[in-house]
Design a protein around this motif. Structure first.
Motif, mmCIF file in Angstrom:
data_model
loop_
_atom_site.group_PDB
_atom_site.id
_atom_site.type_symbol
_atom_site.label_atom_id
_atom_site.label_comp_id
_atom_site.label_asym_id
_atom_site.label_seq_id
_atom_site.Cartn_x
_atom_site.Cartn_y
_atom_site.Cartn_z
ATOM 1 N N GLY A 170 26.459 -25.373 0.914
ATOM 2 C CA GLY A 170 27.779 -25.641 0.374
ATOM 3 C C GLY A 170 27.813 -25.768 -1.138
ATOM 4 N N TRP A 171 26.648 -25.718 -1.797
ATOM 5 C CA TRP A 171 26.594 -25.885 -3.252
ATOM 6 C C TRP A 171 26.827 -24.547 -3.961
ATOM 7 C CZ3 TRP A 171 22.088 -29.510 -5.132
ATOM 8 C CH2 TRP A 171 22.222 -30.757 -4.513
ATOM 9 N N PRO A 172 27.393 -24.592 -5.165
ATOM 10 C CA PRO A 172 27.498 -23.356 -5.955
ATOM 11 C C PRO A 172 26.114 -22.846 -6.350
ATOM 12 C CG PRO A 172 28.154 -25.273 -7.261
ATOM 13 C CD PRO A 172 27.991 -25.748 -5.848
ATOM 14 N N VAL A 173 26.042 -21.570 -6.604
ATOM 15 C CA VAL A 173 24.757 -20.938 -6.901
ATOM 16 C C VAL A 173 24.100 -21.567 -8.127
ATOM 17 C CG1 VAL A 173 23.628 -18.767 -7.543
ATOM 18 C CG2 VAL A 173 25.479 -18.767 -5.859
ATOM 19 N N GLU A 174 24.899 -21.875 -9.140
ATOM 20 C CA GLU A 174 24.327 -22.416 -10.373
ATOM 21 C C GLU A 174 23.712 -23.798 -10.175
ATOM 22 O OE1 GLU A 174 28.866 -22.994 -10.468
ATOM 23 O OE2 GLU A 174 27.416 -21.435 -9.910
ATOM 24 N N ALA A 175 24.087 -24.473 -9.086
ATOM 25 C CA ALA A 175 23.517 -25.793 -8.799
ATOM 26 C C ALA A 175 22.345 -25.719 -7.831
ATOM 27 C CB ALA A 175 24.585 -26.719 -8.229
ATOM 28 N N GLY A 176 22.078 -24.532 -7.308
ATOM 29 C CA GLY A 176 20.956 -24.376 -6.383
ATOM 30 C C GLY A 176 21.339 -23.930 -4.997
ATOM 31 N N GLY A 177 22.617 -23.625 -4.782
ATOM 32 C CA GLY A 177 23.046 -23.132 -3.478
ATOM 33 C C GLY A 177 22.729 -21.656 -3.302
ATOM 34 N N PRO A 178 22.672 -21.194 -2.053
ATOM 35 C CA PRO A 178 22.392 -19.776 -1.812
ATOM 36 C C PRO A 178 23.627 -18.912 -2.041
ATOM 37 C CG PRO A 178 22.723 -20.912 0.269
ATOM 38 C CD PRO A 178 22.793 -21.964 -0.803
ATOM 39 N N THR A 179 23.415 -17.643 -2.241
ATOM 40 C CA THR A 179 24.528 -16.706 -2.483
ATOM 41 C C THR A 179 25.063 -16.196 -1.154
ATOM 42 O OG1 THR A 179 22.944 -14.891 -2.697
ATOM 43 C CG2 THR A 179 23.662 -15.982 -4.735
ATOM 44 N N TRP A 180 25.530 -17.102 -0.319
ATOM 45 C CA TRP A 180 25.988 -16.740 1.012
ATOM 46 C C TRP A 180 27.487 -16.523 1.048
ATOM 47 C CZ3 TRP A 180 23.195 -20.877 4.536
ATOM 48 C CH2 TRP A 180 21.843 -20.555 4.626
ATOM 49 N N THR A 181 27.895 -15.614 1.905
ATOM 50 C CA THR A 181 29.307 -15.461 2.239
ATOM 51 C C THR A 181 29.652 -16.475 3.331
ATOM 52 O OG1 THR A 181 28.859 -13.873 4.002
ATOM 53 C CG2 THR A 181 29.136 -12.987 1.751
ATOM 54 N N PRO A 182 30.940 -16.724 3.592
ATOM 55 C CA PRO A 182 31.291 -17.599 4.708
ATOM 56 C C PRO A 182 30.706 -17.120 6.041
ATOM 57 C CG PRO A 182 33.193 -17.299 3.296
ATOM 58 C CD PRO A 182 32.129 -16.367 2.781
#
Length: 398
Positions: free
Chosen positions: A61-73
């Motif tokens: 659920g995190w944005p990519v710049e914070a360490g989340g994955p580049t996932w689609t819903p």
């Protein structure tokens, strides 16, 4: 539900399955299945958290710049449903799903640089300091006070129903730093090192026999002012933001469907007399299936909003309400399905540590504790009555 995936999504689905096959050991899977508590013990959730972190999948659920994955819903949904179907442990939500989004949204660059990597790696294990004796649903009446003394706050008071405080090394807490015209004024959001002198943790054993929650006492606990999130006195705003993620920041329908499937398996067992053949049991199963389908569609809409950086909003109250009610319906059905076996009580905890034979089948052991612990679902995180009030005001305009 059945969805049609494109080639890229099918490839991702296989990648998730391969990851689970490589990292979900039989011991972890058994321990997860025999955990009746709301949260998994750290010795179960920890290895799974670290495996996800190494893959870059621990904070979807995190944005990519914070360490989340580049996932689609769609990928998020695939990941959650595959994990649920396989019976993986859940990651503790306190860091990833709750305080993490608050730090991302309101934290200073220094706070983000320090805390976010430690949440992702699992180095920090968090608990929540919200409720107090006499300040549960009326959280704004909290009395734990932080008095500023130079570059520190001195905290005195108590928090209760503090899940996994006996494991946590950090707490995010709402404390009173001032007074105002409204109860909500003068509350600040503070991050506390649980190893600080003056903190005492008293265990509370739930009706299900588990040590999940605690009462935490603060006696002149000193916390640096730099541990405050955002502005002093604005904690109520940050706390409400966090609750939106607690109530509606994940996909619960997949694990509800898994839990219902386990009850259906029990209902079809000769050991308990095949109650699935009873019309009343079959009807209840069908009703719960329909409720899970409806919840799932709402969650998918929320996932789309989260993927674009939005917070869940007031609809999170509806998700929390329905998740709680469906969970309780499943656990009640489970007790009815196993019949007289529900009278057998196993006091030992954790259940997955049992090695000797038990008087009932192993897959029946967590049924009654899950039912008893599940009574809290409509209380913690905001009671069902509070959720209905929020929905009436913010969604219906009443």
């Amino acid at each position: 539900m059945d969805f049609s995936f494109n080639a890229e999504e099918r490839a991702f689905q296989q990648e998730v399955r391969d990851f689970i096959a490589a990292n979900l050991t039989p011991d972890l899977k058994r321990a997860a299945a025999l955990t009746p508590s709301v949260f998994y013990e750290p010795d179960i959730s920890g290895p799974w958290h670290r495996a996800l972190a190494a893959k870059g999948w621990v904070a979807p659920g995190w944005p990519v710049e914070a360490g989340g994955p580049t996932w689609t819903p769609a990928q998020r949904w695939i990941f959650e449903t595959e994990c649920a179907a396989a019976g993986t442990p859940g990651v503790s939500p306190m860091g990833v799903r709750m305080v993490g989004p608050v730090i991302i949204k309101f934290g200073t660059p220094e706070q983000k640089a320090f805390y976010l990597p430690r949440i992702l790696s699992g180095e920090d294990y968090w608990c929540q300091g919200y409720s107090e004796p006499g300040s549960g649903s009326d959280l704004a009446s909290l009395k734990t006070r932080a008095v500023r003394d130079g570059d520190e706050y001195v905290i005195n008071g108590t928090k209760i129903w503090t899940t996994h405080a006996h494991y946590a090394n950090r707490m995010f807490a709402l404390v009173r730093t001032g007074d105002g015209g409204r109860k909500q004024d003068g509350i600040s959001f503070i991050l506390i090192d649980m190893k600080s002198p003056g903190i005492t943790i008293r265990p509370i054993i739930t009706i299900g026999g588990d040590h999940e929650v605690n009462q935490v006492f603060f006696d002149d606990v000193r916390v640096p002012v730099t541990n405050r999130i955002g502005e002093e006195g604005m904690g109520w705003t940050y706390g409400k933001y966090l609750l939106e993620f607690e109530r509606g920041g994940g996909i619960t329908s997949a694990r509800l469907r898994k839990a219902l499937g386990q009850v259906v398996t029990l209902a079809g067992s000769d050991e308990v007399g095949r109650p699935i053949e009873e019309a009343s049991i079959a009807t209840r199963i069908s009703e719960i299936e329909v409720d899970i389908d409806a919840l799932e569609m709402t969650e998918l809409r929320i996932m789309s909003a989260l993927q674009t950086g939005q917070n869940p909003g007031a609809v999170s109250s509806m998700l929390k309400l329905r998740n709680s009610e469906i969970k309780q319906a499943i656990t009640k059905l489970g007790v009815d399905v196993i019949g007289y076996d529900a009278l057998v009580w196993q006091p030992a905890r954790p259940l997955y540590a049992l090695n000797e034979p038990t008087p009932i089948a192993e897959d029946e052991l967590p049924v009654v504790p899950e039912y008893l612990d599940g009574r809290a679902y409509t209380i913690f995180g905001g009671t069902s009555e509070v959720q209905r009030d929020i929905m009436a005001k913010l969604m219906l305009g009443l």
